[in-house]
Scaffold this active site. Structure first.
Site: not given
Ligand code: NDP
Ligand code: 2IT
Length: 445
Positions: A164, A124
């Protein structure tokens, strides 16, 4: 191995990293019995070698903003474990990023990736850079400066970053462009790329869709085969949350909440496809706030709140770590929630997890439930290596099969005497055993 002893050592060596300690603690508790049944593991001090990252690169990133000022951020890459494949995991750009957050994420990623059935190790990275309020050009300059350092330790067979929080298709595109310029090679060094230059169909959707496929595998055990009549609370409104909502709607469920860091919306009529299209536009084109949704559709908006006290039957935390605590979990149970499946990484606190397990609801921990994203990243690597691309249907079918296999592994290792499936234990043991066997075979390195 004694959990407290291992943890104390880790805390002494790496103080002030509570998220990392939390993630390790959860895994150690789950695997203690299995680990101790294998004295050969202890002989090789497998546990310390598995908890401590292989290496961490940290670097300064300097870039010039639109006003001509020189800005400085920190950049990191945590290469946690490559026993079963190249380091693989996302990059997070968010003001809260520091090594403790990335170490928890890289640790979790190692087990998650082991569960996917694909050959990927765990890593990461990221930066304390925040894209909020930045222009497109500023983001491009930052991504280029970040890659100037990162390119030294990544590669398609070494370490393959992806997105992420704060890193989506736009940022991956800019970083890919810079990598290509620096190295003069076009390879699958990053995943989540645009479709025109090696990206995989379904990658943007994969984490959200995968979470719902995992949820459906859990619900099937109770004879529930669609989401008709289910009221679904989702947190977040980014990549994971929006595609989760899309799949819930497709399967007949009613999505009543979404959130961002400013607050949450509660739409009693349900967020339907049309309203969700507005959320996509709001988030991806205008980079706006959910408050605007509440104003447009005249629904409830709670400033600074979290959606877990709203009545729902299914909760899908999809924003960030520790966003659902013990009290929230009690509120969900009191309101009749039957399933929690995690789109985010470690969104539930240990107290919340204890409440879910005590009440024996379906609880899918992130490292199993949200593994669909990295799984399709793995499929993107495969397509890049073969220099061809699969159709949407083919990738989606593979994703469904992987999520079902992950569910099976959890059932295999997590079923308790009374038939209850403890998915936390199941996911942790299944992931651990695969990595442990690979490490044992490869000697002390
Ligand atoms: P994005 O940046 O697309 O979206 C994040 C969302 O979460 C936004 O709505 C943001 O609000 C909100 N958010 C982030 N930080 C905070 C905080 N500290 N408090 C409140 N709201 C918060 O990220 P993703 O959708 O990609 O990721 C969301 C989660 O999923 C994370 O935990 C990530 O690690 C996990 N994840 C992501 C994957 C991927 O493929 N993208 C795969 C597996 C897991 P705002 O816009 O106001 O910041
Ligand atoms: O938390 C996760 O699994 C991710 N943000 C996606 C990682 C990836 O390599 O696609």
């Amino acid at each position: 191995m004694k959990v407290e002893q291992v943890l104390d050592n880790l805390k002494r060596r790496f103080p002030n990293e509570p998220e990392y300690h939390q993630a390790v603690h959860e895994v150690l508790e789950s695997i203690e019995e299995v680990y101790n049944a294998h004295p050969e593991f202890e002989k090789q001090n497998l546990i310390e070698r598995l908890c401590i990252p292989d290496r961490i690169l940290s670097f300064r990133v300097s870039w010039i903003d639109d006003k001509g000022n020189v800005q400085t951020n920190m950049g990191y890459r945590v290469q946690h474990n490559n026993a079963i494949g190249p380091y693989k995991g996302g990059l997070r750009f968010h003001a809260s990023v520091y090594p403790g957050i990335l170490k928890f994420l890289a640790f979790e990623q190692t087990f998650k990736n082991a569960l996917t059935t694909l050959p990927m190790g765990g890593g990461k990275g990221g930066s304390d850079f925040s894209s909020k309020g930045k222009s497109d050009r500023e983001i491009m300059r930052f991504c280029q400066a970040f890659m100037l350092e990162l390119n030294n330790i990544i590669g398609p067979d070494t370490d393959v970053p992806a997105g992420d929080i704060g890193v989506g298709g736009r940022e991956i595109g800019y970083m890919f462009g810079m990598y290509k310029k620096l190295r003069n090679e076009v390879t699958g060094v990053l995943t989540g790329k645009g479709l025109e230059f090696g990206g995989s169909l379904i990658r943007p959707e994969a984490t959200g869709y995968g979470n719902i496929y995992f949820l459906m595998n859990m619900l099937k055990r109770k004879g529930i085969n669609d989401l008709k009549g289910q009221v679904v609370a989702i947190s977040g409104s980014g990549n994971v949350a929006t595609y989760t909502a899309e799949k819930v709607i497709e399967l007949g469920g009613k999505v009543v909440t979404l959130s961002d860091s400013n607050g949450y919306i509660y739409d009693a009529d349900g967020i339907d496809s049309e309203k969700l299209a507005y959320v996509f536009e709001l988030k991806n084109i205008y980079r706006g706030r959910l408050k605007e949704y509440a104003d447009k559709y005249n629904c409830k908006y709670v400033e600074g709140g979290r959606p877990w006290t709203e009545k729902c039957t299914i909760a899908l935390p999809s924003a960030t770590q520790n966003e659902l605590n013990g009290e929230d979990a009690e509120a969900l149970i009191a309101n009749g929630c039957i399933a929690v499946s995690e789109g985010a990484n470690m969104p539930s606190t240990p107290e919340a997890i204890a409440v879910f397990l005590k009440n024996k609801i379906f609880y899918g921990p992130g490292k199993a439930a949200n593994a669909g994203g990295v799984s399709v990243s793995g499929l993107e690597m495969t397509q890049n290596s073969m220099r061809l691309s699969w159709t949407k249907v083919e990738v989606d079918e593979r994703l469904k099969k992987i999520m079902s296999d992950i569910h099976e592994s959890c059932v295999k290792y997590g079923t308790e005497a009374d038939g209850f499936v403890n998915y936390v234990k199941g996911a942790n043991i299944a992931g651990f055993m695969k990595v442990a066997k690979a490490m044992m075979a490869q000697g002390v390195i």
